[in-house]
Design a protein around this motif. Sequence first.
Motif, short mmCIF file in Angstrom:
data_model
loop_
_atom_site.label_atom_id
_atom_site.label_comp_id
_atom_site.label_asym_id
_atom_site.label_seq_id
_atom_site.Cartn_x
_atom_site.Cartn_y
_atom_site.Cartn_z
N SER A 121 0.81 -1.21 0.00
CA SER A 121 0.00 0.00 0.00
C SER A 121 0.84 1.27 0.00
O SER A 121 0.31 2.37 -0.11
CB SER A 121 -0.94 0.01 1.22
N ALA A 123 3.45 3.38 -1.93
CA ALA A 123 4.11 3.58 -3.22
C ALA A 123 5.58 3.95 -3.03
O ALA A 123 6.43 3.53 -3.82
CB ALA A 123 3.39 4.66 -4.02
N ARG A 126 7.83 0.85 -2.83
CA ARG A 126 8.11 0.23 -4.12
C ARG A 126 9.14 1.05 -4.89
O ARG A 126 10.06 0.49 -5.50
CB ARG A 126 6.84 0.09 -4.95
N LEU A 175 -4.49 -0.31 -0.99
CA LEU A 175 -4.56 -1.40 -1.97
C LEU A 175 -5.80 -1.31 -2.82
O LEU A 175 -5.77 -1.67 -4.01
CB LEU A 175 -4.49 -2.75 -1.24
N ARG A 177 -7.17 1.41 -3.88
CA ARG A 177 -6.85 2.40 -4.92
C ARG A 177 -5.95 1.79 -5.99
O ARG A 177 -6.16 2.00 -7.19
CB ARG A 177 -6.18 3.63 -4.30
N LEU A 178 -4.96 1.02 -5.54
CA LEU A 178 -4.02 0.41 -6.49
C LEU A 178 -4.72 -0.62 -7.37
O LEU A 178 -4.53 -0.65 -8.59
CB LEU A 178 -2.87 -0.23 -5.72
N PRO A 193 0.02 1.69 -13.81
CA PRO A 193 -0.17 2.25 -12.45
C PRO A 193 1.10 2.22 -11.60
O PRO A 193 1.24 3.04 -10.69
CB PRO A 193 -1.26 1.35 -11.86
N THR A 194 1.99 1.27 -11.88
CA THR A 194 3.25 1.18 -11.13
C THR A 194 4.41 1.17 -12.13
O THR A 194 4.98 0.11 -12.41
CB THR A 194 3.29 -0.09 -10.25
#
Length: 220
Positions: A121, A123, A126, A175, A177-178, A193-194
């Motif tokens: 969750s 960002a 990551r 999560l 939202r992701l 998105p990532t």
Amino acid sequence: MGTSKGTAEAPGGQGCEERPRGVVDLRGVAGAAFTVRYPSDAVVVVSGLPGAGKSTLLRRWAGAGAAPTVDPRAVHEACEAVMPARLPYAVYRPWARLEHFRLLRASVRRGGPLLVHDCGSRAWMRRWLAREAAGQGRRLHLVLLDVGAATALDGQRARGRHASARAFARHRRGLDRLLAAFTRHVRSGGPMPTPEAASVLLLDAVSRSRAAAVRFGTAG
């Protein structure tokens, strides 16, 4: 980056194998067990709600010695073992988190394949991992477990460990939202998105159980 569903037959009669590229959405996809294969130096982050089955999946994947695993729970337990029993975890949580980051950074910098347990969750986490890996010419790959809050809460009860309601709600918001962003991406395309991840593998409770093993490097 493209989006795909399903697995391909591995060469040499080795059974079904998934080699994630872009976004691979296996939610709702039934079938036989499969192996997930990544590059030999991949950093693979397994994410999902507390109780979603991250530790179970990582134990299954790491059991054959495919790659070392970094799990914050192991650091938590190591810190707990040397602290007085009367001392609440909240008191030394910052130290435990610092030790986890030190271990994670050292593990990434050591080179070779790596499996990482993370809630997913955050960002910034990551992006930090992706930068650490990129410094060695390596890429980050994400496995995201989408099992729903009810299944995750059942998983917590089954393991006898519970995230606080506040922490669970915070992770769930991030999560949700992701996952919503990935669902839009799968349906309509658009930006990844990532972007920090070379690939994303989306699994639900069914496809999670099918992901029998992980392998790194080219097939032998």
